[in-house]
Design an enzyme around this catalytic site. Structure first.
Site, mmCIF file in Angstrom:
data_model
loop_
_atom_site.group_PDB
_atom_site.id
_atom_site.type_symbol
_atom_site.label_atom_id
_atom_site.label_comp_id
_atom_site.label_asym_id
_atom_site.label_seq_id
_atom_site.Cartn_x
_atom_site.Cartn_y
_atom_site.Cartn_z
ATOM 1 N N GLU A 71 11.722 5.947 -31.022
ATOM 2 C CA GLU A 71 11.024 6.606 -29.913
ATOM 3 C C GLU A 71 10.575 5.579 -28.870
ATOM 4 O O GLU A 71 10.677 5.819 -27.658
ATOM 5 C CB GLU A 71 9.822 7.388 -30.448
ATOM 6 C CG GLU A 71 10.211 8.569 -31.332
ATOM 7 C CD GLU A 71 9.537 9.843 -30.905
ATOM 8 O OE1 GLU A 71 10.018 10.472 -29.940
ATOM 9 O OE2 GLU A 71 8.520 10.194 -31.533
ATOM 10 N N GLU A 128 12.251 11.912 -38.379
ATOM 11 C CA GLU A 128 11.150 12.869 -38.500
ATOM 12 C C GLU A 128 11.544 14.159 -39.208
ATOM 13 O O GLU A 128 10.820 14.659 -40.083
ATOM 14 C CB GLU A 128 10.584 13.176 -37.102
ATOM 15 C CG GLU A 128 9.691 12.092 -36.545
ATOM 16 C CD GLU A 128 10.460 10.926 -35.921
ATOM 17 O OE1 GLU A 128 9.833 9.985 -35.417
ATOM 18 O OE2 GLU A 128 11.716 10.959 -35.946
#
Length: 270
Positions: free
Chosen positions: A124, A144
């Site tokens: 990210e 995730e």
């Protein structure tokens, strides 16, 4: 010679070397997993880059051969004992999001130099940077979904816009590891380099950017960010508003004069 800045924290080292700021996530015992102390340091580093005229470019890297193994939810939820760090956490609105580059991105270009793991929150962060240099045996990936979590740093939005729908969904929905070679083919990263050389390669890029006119570089970055979701006609209006002052700047005159005189330009950001 690099100078360590006082905005550093125990988990985030911020250094200044000429026009370049080097930010190092420094929690190697946890593979540089994100903590509150790290995110505060990152948030302040981005603000320092934006607010310091003589800074032209930044580099984000990780200590001891690892970029970042994602968020340490326990460490992020703990209140630090250091009163100064507590005060910094209270002062910075949304320091988690700012540190993670979800908001408050620096107005100067940011290069990431990746060695080892850059997964979950590490990827990210990579997606929030402007140029990406990755070591050949590094590991990328947004894990995730595999953990029943969600990529809160903005990758579910940014990744499809950066590399296209199919490639982004492959990364996001399978939650698998991605090799640097795959990432390069997808357009997610700029360059693959031998292990142990990512920071040096990123510094070469940073020096190239720092030699360019800072007003021009920042205007290009700003134009992209402010127009990326607009139709071309509307985008060009904003591009002109941002671009014409650069064309009329002292730096533009210096660039033309330096070209005629066959010498390096000396830009002052004016």
């Amino acid at each position: 010679m690099a100078e360590r800045l006082p905005i550093s924290t125990e988990h985030c080292t911020v250094e200044r070397d000429g026009h370049v700021v080097i930010v190092t996530m420094n929690r190697p015992e946890a593979r540089n997993a994100l903590s509150s102390a790290m995110l505060v340091g990152l948030a302040d580093a981005w603000a320092y880059m934006s607010g310091t005229p003589d800074v032209r470019v930044g580099i984000l890297t990780g200590a001891d051969g690892t970029f970042c193994a994602g968020a340490d939810l326990k460490a992020m939820g703990q209140r630090p004992d250091d009163p100064e760090l507590q005060a910094r956490m209270a002062r910075i609105t949304n320091f988690h999001w700012k540190g993670l580059l979800r908001e408050g991105q620096p107005t100067k270009p940011l290069i990431c130099a990746v060695e080892g793991y850059a997964v979950a929150g590490g990827t990210e962060l990579l997606v929030g940077t402007d140029l990406r240099v990755v070591a050949e045996s590094a590991t990328l990936g947004l894990y995730e979904a595999k953990r029943g979590l969600f990529p809160m740093g903005g990758s579910a939005i940014r990744l499809p816009r950066q590399i296209g729908y199919a490639a982004a969904m492959d990364i996001l929905l399978t939650a698998r590891s991605v090799t640097p070679q795959e990432a390069l083919a997808m357009g997610l990263i700029n360059k693959i380099v031998p292990d142990g050389t990512a920071l040096a390669a990123a510094r070469e890029l940073a020096d190239q950017i720092a030699e360019c006119g800072p007003l021009a570089v920042q205007a290009i970055l700003r134009t992209y960010r402010e127009t990326q979701h607009l139709a071309e006609e509307e985008a060009l209006k904003i591009s002109d508003e941002i671009g014409w002052p650069v064309i009329g700047s002292k730096d533009a005159k210096e660039g033309s004069l330096a070209f005629k005189e066959k010498r390096p330009a000396v830009f002052k950001g004016e």
